[in-house]
Design a protein around this motif. Structure first.
Motif, PDB file in Angstrom:
ATOM      1  N   GLU A  74       3.042 -13.756   7.609  1.00  0.00           N
ATOM      2  CA  GLU A  74       3.327 -13.965   6.186  1.00  0.00           C
ATOM      3  C   GLU A  74       2.242 -13.341   5.316  1.00  0.00           C
ATOM      4  O   GLU A  74       2.542 -12.734   4.274  1.00  0.00           O
ATOM      5  CB  GLU A  74       3.449 -15.462   5.889  1.00  0.00           C
ATOM      6  CG  GLU A  74       4.715 -16.086   6.457  1.00  0.00           C
ATOM      7  CD  GLU A  74       4.786 -17.573   6.193  1.00  0.00           C
ATOM      8  OE1 GLU A  74       3.738 -18.170   5.809  1.00  0.00           O
ATOM      9  OE2 GLU A  74       5.867 -18.159   6.383  1.00  0.00           O
ATOM     10  N   ASN A  78       2.783 -10.348   2.589  1.00  0.00           N
ATOM     11  CA  ASN A  78       2.327 -10.440   1.196  1.00  0.00           C
ATOM     12  C   ASN A  78       1.411  -9.283   0.826  1.00  0.00           C
ATOM     13  O   ASN A  78       1.480  -8.740  -0.279  1.00  0.00           O
ATOM     14  CB  ASN A  78       1.606 -11.773   0.960  1.00  0.00           C
ATOM     15  CG  ASN A  78       2.559 -12.956   0.983  1.00  0.00           C
ATOM     16  OD1 ASN A  78       3.751 -12.811   0.699  1.00  0.00           O
ATOM     17  ND2 ASN A  78       2.050 -14.128   1.330  1.00  0.00           N
ATOM     18  N   LYS A  81       3.476  -6.219   0.252  1.00  0.00           N
ATOM     19  CA  LYS A  81       4.138  -6.277  -1.055  1.00  0.00           C
ATOM     20  C   LYS A  81       3.157  -5.965  -2.179  1.00  0.00           C
ATOM     21  O   LYS A  81       3.490  -5.249  -3.124  1.00  0.00           O
ATOM     22  CB  LYS A  81       4.744  -7.670  -1.268  1.00  0.00           C
ATOM     23  CG  LYS A  81       5.972  -7.950  -0.419  1.00  0.00           C
ATOM     24  CD  LYS A  81       6.494  -9.360  -0.668  1.00  0.00           C
ATOM     25  CE  LYS A  81       7.706  -9.659   0.189  1.00  0.00           C
ATOM     26  NZ  LYS A  81       8.190 -11.050  -0.008  1.00  0.00           N
ATOM     27  N   ASP A  82       1.936  -6.527  -2.077  1.00  0.00           N
ATOM     28  CA  ASP A  82       0.928  -6.282  -3.115  1.00  0.00           C
ATOM     29  C   ASP A  82       0.583  -4.803  -3.219  1.00  0.00           C
ATOM     30  O   ASP A  82       0.452  -4.251  -4.316  1.00  0.00           O
ATOM     31  CB  ASP A  82      -0.336  -7.097  -2.834  1.00  0.00           C
ATOM     32  CG  ASP A  82      -0.128  -8.584  -3.072  1.00  0.00           C
ATOM     33  OD1 ASP A  82       0.862  -8.942  -3.743  1.00  0.00           O
ATOM     34  OD2 ASP A  82      -0.963  -9.381  -2.592  1.00  0.00           O
TER      35      ASP A  82
END
Length: 299
Positions: A74, A78, A81-82
């Motif tokens: 996870e 993240n 995505k950032d």
């Protein structure tokens, strides 16, 4: 399939307990899901699932492995995505360094206008009249009003010329001067990044004269210099828009009108990118389009 995708497939299978459903959600074939799980089991040397004709369930080892890797997978998702968002023109954070006066008088409406068009962009603004190390201090860009940059390791982009003028208090003796030779070093209030003196080179278009400024007073902030000049302490050399309000109210007057210092440039500095990230390029374009109008009202 790489390790990240294999782990992501395993976690989804652990949640759904149905390989066919996992295949649909990941746009894979059921056979590809089965192969990915089998390869992971082979790599780990343990069985992760018990498969029957009716259902798929986790083994004890599979349940332990899923619990241990879920936070890491996870976090990696993240982070992915950032990074992707940071390289979109309308998302991410912009860290900007700007001169104090410019940052207060000109920058706010430009930032607000850009955010109205790009609400997912966030800003971190630092106001400083000194030069910053844009790489070491981790800025995306710096706005500067200066002479031509000498730093060979940054990218810089000229936006517009910034003329400077000499100003003094209207009731002071400086208001009646006709020639720079009437000035002494003590009369000249110097601007310096390190609060030291500077050399003023003034020209009337035919001849030029150099004055060593700042023997009595220097500062790295234009507002202080303008206020000191308005109090009659001497002559300041500042951008015209910087002192436009003082000129309108009569606190300062333009002196030695026939003698002009070299112009400065409003410039954008960037770290040495091979290509500007989209969000920085987008803001730079907007800034260049808007800054002229916002500075015009101050001229």
């Amino acid at each position: 399939m790489n390790d990240y995708k294999a782990l992501k497939t395993f976690l989804l299978a652990a949640e759904k307990r149905n390989f066919a459903q996992v295949a649909r959600e990941l746009d894979l074939t059921p056979a590809a899901v089965t192969r990915a799980i089998a390869a992971l089991e082979d790599d780990l040397g343990v069985q992760l699932f018990v498969r029957t004709t009716r259902q798929v369930s986790l083994t004890t080892d599979g349940a332990v492995f899923a619990a241990q890797i879920k936070p890491a997978v996870e976090a990696l998702e993240n982070a992915r995505k950032d990074v992707r968002n940071a390289h979109k023109a309308d998302q991410g954070c912009l860290r900007i360094s700007a001169p104090t006066w410019f940052g207060k008088a000109v920058l706010p409406p430009i930032l607000s206008g850009f955010r109205r068009l790009n609400p997912k962009i966030s800003f971190e603004i630092s106001l400083s009249d000194g030069l910053v190390n844009i790489v070491d201090d981790d800025y995306d860009l710096a706005i500067r009003i200066s002479s031509q940059p000498s730093d060979k390791f940054t990218i810089w982009r000229k936006i517009r010329v910034v003329p400077r003028i000499l100003v003094a208090a209207p009731a002071s003796r400086y208001a009646e001067m006709r020639h720079p030779s009437e000035l002494t070093s003590d009369d000249c209030l110097a601007y310096s990044d390190e609060s030291r003196g500077e050399n003023w080179v003034l020209s009337d278009g035919v001849s030029s004269m150099t004055i060593s400024a700042g023997r009595a007073f220097s500062a790295n902030n234009g507002e202080i210099l303008a206020d000191m000049a308005a109090d009659g302490a001497g002559v300041a050399m500042l951008p015209g828009f910087h002192v436009s309000e003082h000129l309108r109210t009569g606190r300062l007057v333009h002196v030695l009108r026939g003698w002009a210092p070299a112009d400065l440039w409003l410039t954008l500095y960037y770290p040495p990118y091979q290509a500007l990230p989209p969000r920085i390029a987008s803001f730079s374009k907007f800034f260049e389009e808007q800054v002229a109008a916002h500075m015009l009202r101050l001229d």
